[in-house]
Design a protein around this motif. Structure first.
Motif, PDB file in Angstrom:
ATOM      1  N   ARG A  95      40.735  60.801  71.958  1.00 15.31           N
ATOM      2  CA  ARG A  95      40.469  60.402  73.557  1.00 15.31           C
ATOM      3  C   ARG A  95      40.757  58.765  73.612  1.00 15.31           C
ATOM      4  O   ARG A  95      40.282  58.101  73.055  1.00 15.31           O
ATOM      5  N   ALA A  96      41.342  58.581  74.901  1.00 17.63           N
ATOM      6  CA  ALA A  96      41.635  57.214  75.208  1.00 17.63           C
ATOM      7  C   ALA A  96      41.684  57.130  76.658  1.00 17.63           C
ATOM      8  O   ALA A  96      41.936  58.098  77.446  1.00 17.63           O
ATOM      9  N   ASP A  97      41.677  56.036  76.983  1.00 14.34           N
ATOM     10  CA  ASP A  97      41.874  55.209  78.544  1.00 14.34           C
ATOM     11  C   ASP A  97      43.067  54.470  78.389  1.00 14.34           C
ATOM     12  O   ASP A  97      43.232  53.429  77.542  1.00 14.34           O
ATOM     13  N   ALA A  98      43.954  54.299  79.466  1.00 13.73           N
ATOM     14  CA  ALA A  98      44.802  53.366  79.624  1.00 13.73           C
ATOM     15  C   ALA A  98      45.004  52.613  81.025  1.00 13.73           C
ATOM     16  O   ALA A  98      44.503  53.304  82.196  1.00 13.73           O
ATOM     17  N   GLU A  99      45.474  51.480  80.959  1.00  9.78           N
ATOM     18  CA  GLU A  99      45.539  50.245  82.363  1.00  9.78           C
ATOM     19  C   GLU A  99      47.212  50.182  82.503  1.00  9.78           C
ATOM     20  O   GLU A  99      47.637  49.961  81.210  1.00  9.78           O
ATOM     21  N   ILE A 100      47.647  50.390  83.521  1.00 10.68           N
ATOM     22  CA  ILE A 100      49.083  49.788  83.670  1.00 10.68           C
ATOM     23  C   ILE A 100      49.164  48.509  84.374  1.00 10.68           C
ATOM     24  O   ILE A 100      48.520  48.447  85.605  1.00 10.68           O
ATOM     25  N   ARG A 101      49.641  47.564  83.953  1.00 13.09           N
ATOM     26  CA  ARG A 101      49.894  46.216  85.036  1.00 13.09           C
ATOM     27  C   ARG A 101      51.398  45.818  84.867  1.00 13.09           C
ATOM     28  O   ARG A 101      52.067  46.310  84.129  1.00 13.09           O
ATOM     29  N   ALA A 102      51.590  44.772  85.922  1.00 14.97           N
ATOM     30  CA  ALA A 102      53.091  44.376  85.492  1.00 14.97           C
ATOM     31  C   ALA A 102      52.973  43.620  84.354  1.00 14.97           C
ATOM     32  O   ALA A 102      52.162  42.935  84.053  1.00 14.97           O
TER      33      ALA A 102
END
Length: 561
Positions: free
Chosen positions: A297-304
């Protein structure tokens, strides 16, 4: 079964195995209770991962009890580590100099992770929140391997991946990219990062086994243009999770494995929009396990790319692996494995049983671990190996002996097992000298020896009986000094004899541990299986009499102890 009964059972045999955990998605309450404060990264204990549910504590009381038990144990472990650190600091000052830190560097207090948003039913995405979700960059924490850390099944020197590498991985050419430890004789071709070539990862700039705020793994990747939106962001996060699952070798314990996804993750998008520039996805693994099937299980963040503001967040991305249709996952009757189950060691030798089976032997389904004769031990008090970093047997390579055969149990049966000792193992970090601690020498040899007797059916004569296992003594010899960091220890164990008595059964073993074909440790030991009645009436070697200690019996007493 009452909740109290379940708690008592967990106290004895570890986490209860739920054979229906993968059957269907569990319903999520409309208004789930607020999540408890997350424990610090170094203290969190792993629990079973179900790819069909996103939060195990939201489903049923059994899962809640399991979660509370794990967090309570983690809190006790944290207190013990703190006390040990204080004692080491005091001992370090006894040489006349000032007290100084010893062992691990002190970790700063870790911030609590943001609570995951309430998730919708599978297949739906939540509405866009009314406020931005941008966060400052995550702090960089020291990477410390603890006893609870997941041990990868394979390791690669590859840390970055280009477009060509990702394309080969997407087509199932895993060993071509990550190296020989990932070779599965072509049985990994269905382990695909993306379906139908729809790869959304343009390049991977970093893969870290102990990265991320929870310290359980990190993938930093750039996304293909034009920037994906909505379900495209969720799929990109899932592809990064599948990549990390492959990187730690979760597929290597199943034959013709393929990925399955859990319930729909949560998605939050900044109302300001994603934009059209190049995007970076940072995936942090929050949990990884082999029981009941390999999953993470994981979490993700999206950035420029080059930016700090979080433009989108994907939470509770869950991916699991399943064996190919009709493929067995464990040994058959008698413990035989007429079909190879998919695992090879670092030298390319095919194993009978793998880390997957050892994990089930510890805290899962003993039928999967050892064969159908052991089905009755699942979910009840039974002989089990220790779990987590205290499990010091990884694979069974070969067994010579017949289950249930009196001649095999009488003596002469033997088997060969293996244990990998990575250089970043917790005991190398915590030991007081430059070698593996003696307790690990002893424990890995005794666990390997115990397995042969149990595997051959030491308790199957009366499978309904409740018995406890005790080590009764033995001798051991260190034959030579050897550096065991990153070594594979091969354990050769022989069952010398079995003696059955009313209420108990005694077994004697001899064992030899070797590295690269050269023995470095050998010994003999005895284990006993005792009924509850036998343990209730034990009197010990002194037959119940009160015997003074050596110090009390010594006259005159020494001036100093």
């Amino acid at each position: 079964m009452t909740v109290v009964d379940q708690a008592q059972r967990l106290d004895f045999v570890g986490e209860a195995f739920d054979p229906l955990a993968f059957a269907a998605p569990a319903p999520v309450p409309a208004s789930p209770p607020p999540s408890p404060t997350a424990p610090s990264p170094a203290d969190t204990s792993s629990t079973e991962i179900n790819p069909t549910e996103t939060n195990p504590t939201r489903t049923n009381p059994t899962e809640l009890i399991r979660h509370l038990r794990a967090t309570t144990a983690a809190a006790h472990a944290s207190a013990l580590r703190a006390q040990a650190a204080l004692q080491l600091r005091v001992l370090a000052g006894l040489d006349g100099g000032p007290a100084r830190p010893v062992g691990r560097a002190a970790l700063p207090a870790a911030p609590a992770l943001p609570a995951a948003p309430a998730l919708p039913a599978a297949g739906a995405l939540p509405p866009v929140p009314a406020v931005p979700v941008g966060l400052p960059p995550a702090p960089v924490w020291p990477r410390v391997t603890t006893e609870a850390s997941f041990k990868p099944l394979a390791r690669s020197a590859v840390r970055t991946l280009g477009a060509a590498d990702l394309d080969r991985l997407a087509r199932g050419a895993i060993a071509d990219v990550l190296g020989p430890p990932y070779d599965q004789d072509g049985h990994d071709r269905s382990v695909r990062l993306a379906a139908d070539g729809g790869l959304l990862l343009a390049a991977v700039d970093a893969i870290e086994l102990r990265g991320g705020r929870p310290g359980r793994g990190l993938v930093r990747a750039r996304l293909v243009g034009p920037a994906p939106h909505g379900e495209g962001l969720v799929e990109a996060a899932a592809q990064a999770a599948r990549l990390f699952a492959v990187y730690v070798g979760l597929h290597l314990v199943l034959l013709d494995a393929h990925f399955v996804d859990g319930a729909a993750p949560g998605l939050q998008v900044d109302p300001g929009g994603i934009g059209s520039g190049e995007l970076e996805l940072v995936l942090e693994v929050t949990d990884v396990d082999l029981v009941p099937r390999p999953a993470l299980r994981a979490d993700a963040e999206i950035r420029a790319v080059g930016g700090d503001q979080v433009l989108a967040r994907v939470t509770d991305v869950t991916v699991g692996l399943r064996e190919g249709a009709g493929r067995p996952v464990g040994p058959g009757p008698g413990g035989t494995t007429p079909v190879w189950l998919g695992r090879k060691n670092r030298f390319g030798d095919r194993a009978m049983l793998s880390e997957f089976h050892m994990a089930h032997f510890c805290r899962g389904d003993q039928e999967i671990a050892l064969g159908p004769e052991f089905a009755g031990y699942t979910g009840r008090k039974a002989t089990r190996l220790p779990s987590g970093g205290l499990l010091l047997v990884d694979r069974v390579l070969e067994v010579h002996g017949t289950r249930g055969d009196p001649a095999s149990l009488a003596g002469g049966a033997w088997h060969v097992t293996e244990y990998d000792a990575p250089a970043d193992s917790w005991y190398f970090a915590d030991t007081a000298n430059a070698s593996m601690p003696n307790c690990v020498y002893m424990e890995t040899s005794l666990q390997a020896a115990l397995m042969i007797g149990y595997y051959l059916g030491a308790t199957l004569g009366d499978p309904a009986a409740s018995v406890s296992l005790r080590n009764l003594g033995g001798t051991a010899r260190v034959l030579r000094e050897v550096d065991l960091r990153d070594a594979t220890i091969r354990q050769h164990s022989t069952l010398l004899s079995t003696t059955d008595m009313p209420g108990s059964s005694l077994q004697s073993f001899a064992y030899t541990l070797s590295v690269d074909g050269e023995p470095f440790y050998e010994g003999e030991t005895m284990f006993g299986y005792f009924s509850d009645a036998a343990l209730a009436n034990q009197t010990g070697l002194d037959a119940g009499r009160s015997v003074p200690t050596w110090l009390e019996a010594t006259s005159p007493r020494p001036a100093t102890r």
